[in-house]
Design a protein around this motif. Structure first.
Motif, PDB file in Angstrom:
ATOM      1  N   TRP A  97       8.797  -0.675  -1.061  1.00  0.00           N
ATOM      2  CA  TRP A  97       7.411  -0.570  -1.508  1.00  0.00           C
ATOM      3  C   TRP A  97       7.306   0.230  -2.803  1.00  0.00           C
ATOM      4  N   TRP A 122       8.419   3.793   3.049  1.00  0.00           N
ATOM      5  CA  TRP A 122       8.046   3.305   1.727  1.00  0.00           C
ATOM      6  C   TRP A 122       9.214   3.071   0.759  1.00  0.00           C
ATOM      7  N   LYS A 168       3.541  -7.264   0.826  1.00  0.00           N
ATOM      8  CA  LYS A 168       3.722  -6.648  -0.492  1.00  0.00           C
ATOM      9  C   LYS A 168       2.992  -7.409  -1.595  1.00  0.00           C
TER      10      LYS A 168
END
Length: 251
Positions: free
Chosen positions: A41, A36, A239
Motif C-alpha cells: 500500500w 500497509w 488498491k
C-alpha cells in the motif's frame, strides 16, 4: 522513524513520499509494516503521488505499550492520529483506516473534520454501527498459556495473528477489552468529507459496505468479490479503487 507524544503516549510513525498526505491506520493486532508496507500500500500510494503517513497505534508495533483498557478508548486513539498529523506538520490528510483503524478514522473524522480532505473506511462497514462481539474471548485467547488451550476458533485466529506480527499480547488484551463507544448513525450522517467504504464480500467482521455508505452523505461503497477480512487488505481492486477515489477527491 519519527514519533510524537500524544496525551503522554509515544506514537511511532512512518512518513514517506511527497504530495497530498494520506494517513494509514492499521487494524487490531497488526502494525504499520504488516498492514500497509508488506502489502505494498505505501509504495503504491507514493507512486500515485501521495505523501504517506502510517502510524503504529498505541499498544501496537513500535508505539508505547499500555496495559489499562481505559487507555484504549476510541477517542484517545483518534486523537493519536491527529497528533501524528500535528507532528508531521500536516494541516489536512486523507484518513484511511482498516478494521479497528477504520473505527479510529471514523471517530477522528467526527472529532476533527477540519483536518481531513477524504476518508476511507475499510474492513469495518455496517458493523461500525451495529457493533462486534467476542472481545472478551479474544482477550482470553491472547492471555492463554498456549494456542492449544483456546477452544474458540475465531479467538484462536487472533492469537495466532498476534504471534505472527510480534504483538505484545498483554497490551493487545487490554486494547480489545477497552470500552467500545458506540459510533451512531447520527455520527455517520455528520461526516462531510468525500468518503469511500470498502468491505470484502465474505467479510463477516465488516458487514455491508452499502449499508454504511448509505448513512454517510455522498459516500461511495466498494464490495470486493470473494474476499474476507484478511484477504481484502492487499486486494488489487481495493488498491486501484482507493487510489482512483483519492485522485478524484483531491481535484
Amino acid at each position: 522513524m519519527p514519533s510524537v507524544v500524544s496525551d503522554g503516549v509515544t506514537i511511532d510513525y512512518l512518513d514517506e513520499g511527497e504530495g497530498p498526505a494520506v494517513l494509514l491506520i492499521h487494524g487490531f493486532a497488526s502494525n504499520r509494516m504488516v498492514n500497509w508496507v508488506n502489502t505494498s500500500w505505501t509504495s503504491q500510494l507514493k507512486r500515485a503521488g501521495y505523501r504517506v503517513l502510517a502510524l503504529d497505534n498505541r499498544g501496537h508495533g513500535k508505539s508505547e505499550k499500555l496495559y489499562d483498557p481505559a487507555r484504549y478508548r476510541a477517542e484517545m486513539m483518534a486523537a493519536d492520529a491527529i497528533a501524528v498529523l500535528d507532528g508531521a506538520g500536516v494541516e489536512k490528510a486523507a484518513l484511511f483506516g482498516y478494521s479497528m483503524g477504520a473505527r479510529i478514522a471514523a471517530f477522528a473524522a467526527v472529532a476533527a473534520p477540519d483536518r481531513l480532505w477524504a476518508l476511507v473506511i475499510a474492513g469495518l462497514a455496517s458493523n461500525l454501527i451495529a457493533g462486534i462481539g467476542g472481545s472478551e474471548s479474544i482477550a482470553e485467547a491472547l492471555e492463554a498459556p498456549s494456542v492449544e488451550d483456546i477452544p474458540d476458533e475465531a479467538a484462536r485466529a487472533f492469537r495466532v495473528f498476534a504471534g505472527q506480527t510480534g504483538g505484545d499480547r498483554q497490551a493487545l488484551a487490554a486494547c480489545i477489552r477497552a470500552s467500545r463507544q458506540a459510533f451512531s448513525a447520527e455520527s455517520a450522517a455528520s461526516i462531510r468529507v468525500p468518503t469511500l467504504v470498502v468491505a470484502g464480500e465474505n467479510d463477516d467482521i465488516a458487514g455491508s459496505a452499502d449499508e454504511l455508505a448509505a448513512l454517510i452523505p455522498g459516500a461511495k461503497a466498494l464490495t470486493l468479490p470473494g474476499r474476507d477480512h484478511m484477504s481484502a487488505v492487499g486486494d488489487k481492486l481495493h488498491k486501484s479503487e482507493v487510489v482512483a477515489f483519492l485522485d478524484a477527491a483531491r481535484l
